[in-house]
Design a protein around this motif. Structure first.
Motif, PDB file in Angstrom:
ATOM      1  N   ALA A   5     -57.680  -9.625 -22.366  1.00  0.00           N
ATOM      2  CA  ALA A   5     -56.428  -9.943 -21.689  1.00  0.00           C
ATOM      3  C   ALA A   5     -55.242  -9.923 -22.647  1.00  0.00           C
ATOM      4  CB  ALA A   5     -56.525 -11.321 -21.011  1.00  0.00           C
ATOM      5  N   GLY A   6     -55.521 -10.077 -23.938  1.00  0.00           N
ATOM      6  CA  GLY A   6     -54.446 -10.125 -24.917  1.00  0.00           C
ATOM      7  C   GLY A   6     -54.071  -8.778 -25.501  1.00  0.00           C
ATOM      8  N   THR A   7     -54.749  -7.713 -25.084  1.00  0.00           N
ATOM      9  CA  THR A   7     -54.457  -6.394 -25.649  1.00  0.00           C
ATOM     10  C   THR A   7     -53.877  -5.469 -24.588  1.00  0.00           C
ATOM     11  OG1 THR A   7     -56.710  -5.640 -25.199  1.00  0.00           O
ATOM     12  CG2 THR A   7     -56.300  -6.569 -27.372  1.00  0.00           C
ATOM     13  N   ASN A   8     -53.052  -4.549 -25.053  1.00  0.00           N
ATOM     14  CA  ASN A   8     -52.466  -3.518 -24.178  1.00  0.00           C
ATOM     15  C   ASN A   8     -51.839  -4.087 -22.911  1.00  0.00           C
ATOM     16  OD1 ASN A   8     -53.208  -1.410 -25.925  1.00  0.00           O
ATOM     17  ND2 ASN A   8     -55.280  -1.464 -25.105  1.00  0.00           N
ATOM     18  N   ARG A   9     -51.032  -5.110 -23.072  1.00  0.00           N
ATOM     19  CA  ARG A   9     -50.392  -5.720 -21.914  1.00  0.00           C
ATOM     20  C   ARG A   9     -48.890  -5.475 -21.970  1.00  0.00           C
ATOM     21  NH1 ARG A   9     -51.247  -9.884 -25.539  1.00  0.00           N
ATOM     22  NH2 ARG A   9     -49.531 -11.338 -25.826  1.00  0.00           N
ATOM     23  N   THR A  10     -48.255  -5.521 -20.809  1.00  0.00           N
ATOM     24  CA  THR A  10     -46.808  -5.393 -20.718  1.00  0.00           C
ATOM     25  C   THR A  10     -46.182  -6.745 -20.988  1.00  0.00           C
ATOM     26  OG1 THR A  10     -46.993  -3.623 -19.099  1.00  0.00           O
ATOM     27  CG2 THR A  10     -44.903  -4.814 -19.167  1.00  0.00           C
ATOM     28  N   VAL A  11     -45.249  -6.777 -21.915  1.00  0.00           N
ATOM     29  CA  VAL A  11     -44.567  -8.028 -22.243  1.00  0.00           C
ATOM     30  C   VAL A  11     -43.066  -7.797 -22.074  1.00  0.00           C
ATOM     31  CG1 VAL A  11     -44.137  -9.771 -24.017  1.00  0.00           C
ATOM     32  CG2 VAL A  11     -46.375  -8.648 -23.886  1.00  0.00           C
ATOM     33  N   HIS A  76     -49.079 -21.710 -33.832  1.00  0.00           N
ATOM     34  CA  HIS A  76     -49.050 -21.621 -32.364  1.00  0.00           C
ATOM     35  C   HIS A  76     -47.843 -22.334 -31.739  1.00  0.00           C
ATOM     36  CE1 HIS A  76     -52.640 -19.416 -31.473  1.00  0.00           C
ATOM     37  NE2 HIS A  76     -52.665 -19.840 -30.228  1.00  0.00           N
ATOM     38  N   ASP A  77     -47.003 -22.961 -32.522  1.00  0.00           N
ATOM     39  CA  ASP A  77     -45.862 -23.688 -31.964  1.00  0.00           C
ATOM     40  C   ASP A  77     -44.992 -22.803 -31.068  1.00  0.00           C
ATOM     41  OD1 ASP A  77     -46.751 -25.882 -33.338  1.00  0.00           O
ATOM     42  OD2 ASP A  77     -44.990 -26.054 -34.643  1.00  0.00           O
ATOM     43  N   GLY A  78     -44.802 -21.555 -31.467  1.00  0.00           N
ATOM     44  CA  GLY A  78     -43.984 -20.647 -30.660  1.00  0.00           C
ATOM     45  C   GLY A  78     -44.577 -20.398 -29.285  1.00  0.00           C
ATOM     46  N   ARG A  79     -45.892 -20.234 -29.229  1.00  0.00           N
ATOM     47  CA  ARG A  79     -46.563 -20.050 -27.929  1.00  0.00           C
ATOM     48  C   ARG A  79     -46.429 -21.301 -27.076  1.00  0.00           C
ATOM     49  NH1 ARG A  79     -50.091 -15.866 -27.291  1.00  0.00           N
ATOM     50  NH2 ARG A  79     -51.519 -17.030 -25.975  1.00  0.00           N
ATOM     51  N   ASN A  80     -46.607 -22.471 -27.702  1.00  0.00           N
ATOM     52  CA  ASN A  80     -46.466 -23.726 -26.956  1.00  0.00           C
ATOM     53  C   ASN A  80     -45.057 -23.858 -26.382  1.00  0.00           C
ATOM     54  OD1 ASN A  80     -49.065 -24.334 -27.785  1.00  0.00           O
ATOM     55  ND2 ASN A  80     -48.405 -25.681 -29.427  1.00  0.00           N
ATOM     56  N   THR A  81     -44.066 -23.558 -27.213  1.00  0.00           N
ATOM     57  CA  THR A  81     -42.670 -23.660 -26.777  1.00  0.00           C
ATOM     58  C   THR A  81     -42.394 -22.667 -25.657  1.00  0.00           C
ATOM     59  OG1 THR A  81     -41.973 -24.394 -28.960  1.00  0.00           O
ATOM     60  CG2 THR A  81     -40.266 -23.461 -27.535  1.00  0.00           C
ATOM     61  N   PHE A  82     -42.822 -21.416 -25.828  1.00  0.00           N
ATOM     62  CA  PHE A  82     -42.583 -20.396 -24.803  1.00  0.00           C
ATOM     63  C   PHE A  82     -43.201 -20.800 -23.468  1.00  0.00           C
ATOM     64  CE2 PHE A  82     -43.999 -16.600 -22.487  1.00  0.00           C
ATOM     65  CZ  PHE A  82     -42.763 -16.053 -22.191  1.00  0.00           C
ATOM     66  N   ILE A  83     -44.451 -21.213 -23.490  1.00  0.00           N
ATOM     67  CA  ILE A  83     -45.130 -21.577 -22.242  1.00  0.00           C
ATOM     68  C   ILE A  83     -44.462 -22.784 -21.599  1.00  0.00           C
ATOM     69  CG2 ILE A  83     -47.315 -22.440 -21.268  1.00  0.00           C
ATOM     70  CD1 ILE A  83     -48.715 -20.571 -23.375  1.00  0.00           C
ATOM     71  N   THR A  84     -44.068 -23.761 -22.395  1.00  0.00           N
ATOM     72  CA  THR A  84     -43.369 -24.935 -21.856  1.00  0.00           C
ATOM     73  C   THR A  84     -42.036 -24.527 -21.234  1.00  0.00           C
ATOM     74  OG1 THR A  84     -44.432 -26.384 -23.458  1.00  0.00           O
ATOM     75  CG2 THR A  84     -42.415 -27.199 -22.428  1.00  0.00           C
ATOM     76  N   MET A  85     -41.293 -23.641 -21.917  1.00  0.00           N
ATOM     77  CA  MET A  85     -40.019 -23.166 -21.359  1.00  0.00           C
ATOM     78  C   MET A  85     -40.249 -22.436 -20.036  1.00  0.00           C
ATOM     79  SD  MET A  85     -38.094 -21.827 -24.797  1.00  0.00           S
ATOM     80  CE  MET A  85     -36.585 -21.320 -23.974  1.00  0.00           C
ATOM     81  N   CYS A  86     -41.305 -21.639 -19.967  1.00  0.00           N
ATOM     82  CA  CYS A  86     -41.633 -20.932 -18.723  1.00  0.00           C
ATOM     83  C   CYS A  86     -41.918 -21.919 -17.600  1.00  0.00           C
ATOM     84  CB  CYS A  86     -42.839 -20.022 -18.925  1.00  0.00           C
ATOM     85  SG  CYS A  86     -42.510 -18.506 -19.823  1.00  0.00           S
ATOM     86  N   LYS A  87     -42.747 -22.907 -17.890  1.00  0.00           N
ATOM     87  CA  LYS A  87     -43.095 -23.900 -16.871  1.00  0.00           C
ATOM     88  C   LYS A  87     -41.853 -24.646 -16.394  1.00  0.00           C
ATOM     89  CE  LYS A  87     -47.797 -24.080 -17.114  1.00  0.00           C
ATOM     90  NZ  LYS A  87     -48.761 -24.304 -16.080  1.00  0.00           N
ATOM     91  N   LYS A  97     -49.451 -16.207 -17.687  1.00  0.00           N
ATOM     92  CA  LYS A  97     -50.745 -15.788 -18.223  1.00  0.00           C
ATOM     93  C   LYS A  97     -50.721 -14.322 -18.649  1.00  0.00           C
ATOM     94  CE  LYS A  97     -53.493 -19.258 -15.935  1.00  0.00           C
ATOM     95  NZ  LYS A  97     -54.686 -19.564 -15.155  1.00  0.00           N
ATOM     96  N   LYS A  98     -50.081 -13.475 -17.860  1.00  0.00           N
ATOM     97  CA  LYS A  98     -49.991 -12.063 -18.234  1.00  0.00           C
ATOM     98  C   LYS A  98     -49.174 -11.882 -19.507  1.00  0.00           C
ATOM     99  CE  LYS A  98     -50.880  -9.492 -14.067  1.00  0.00           C
ATOM    100  NZ  LYS A  98     -51.953  -8.678 -14.599  1.00  0.00           N
ATOM    101  N   MET A  99     -48.064 -12.600 -19.618  1.00  0.00           N
ATOM    102  CA  MET A  99     -47.192 -12.444 -20.781  1.00  0.00           C
ATOM    103  C   MET A  99     -47.849 -12.924 -22.065  1.00  0.00           C
ATOM    104  SD  MET A  99     -43.341 -13.202 -19.420  1.00  0.00           S
ATOM    105  CE  MET A  99     -43.601 -14.401 -18.132  1.00  0.00           C
ATOM    106  N   VAL A 100     -48.600 -14.029 -21.991  1.00  0.00           N
ATOM    107  CA  VAL A 100     -49.198 -14.568 -23.223  1.00  0.00           C
ATOM    108  C   VAL A 100     -50.623 -14.078 -23.462  1.00  0.00           C
ATOM    109  CG1 VAL A 100     -47.703 -16.607 -23.204  1.00  0.00           C
ATOM    110  CG2 VAL A 100     -49.977 -16.737 -22.170  1.00  0.00           C
TER     111      VAL A 100
END
Length: 128
Positions: A5-11, A76-87, A97-100
């Motif tokens: 799921a983490g490879t070859n995805r559109t971001v 991983h702080d950046g991922r945590n921040t991004f997901i929290t901002m999304c929520k 889920k698709k983006m991360v």
């Protein structure tokens, strides 16, 4: 990179960070590299530009030490921040889920729902 799921995805790229992505893209083009982020310090061989997670983590740890930041900061702080901002912005759960690059287990969403890149772009624009 850890799962399928983490490879070859559109971001989608948020307009607020687009200039940074363009900067790194142009640098990758100069290096003739297939990677957006590259290891270009003097200790890195030209044949090994790929920024692996371990290399990234070590660089973050060194930065935290050098700037005397809170030692609880992690790569991983950046991922945590991004997901929290999304929520907080009401971004669709499946878009997050698709983006991360997280696996989607819901069969209807994973198999039968077709989303176009514009949908992801519209979702990320919910972040102000």
């Amino acid at each position: 990179m850890k799962t399928k799921a983490g490879t070859n995805r559109t971001v989608p790229i948020h307009p607020r960070i687009r200039p940074l992505v363009i900067k790194w893209y142009n640098k990758a083009q100069e290096l003739n590299s297939e990677y957006l982020f590259n290891c270009t310090d003097t200790n890195t061989a030209r044949s090994n530009l790929m920024l692996t997670y371990d290399k990234y983590r070590r660089r973050i740890e060194a930065l935290v030490d050098a700037l005397e930041l809170n030692p609880d900061h992690r790569a991983h702080d950046g991922r945590n921040t991004f997901i929290t901002m999304c929520k907080n912005a009401g971004v669709d759960e499946y878009a997050i889920k698709k983006m991360v690059g997280h696996e989607i287990y819901d069969i209807t969403e994973k198999v039968y729902t077709k989303r176009d890149p514009q949908w992801l772009h519209n979702e990320i624009l919910k972040i102000q």
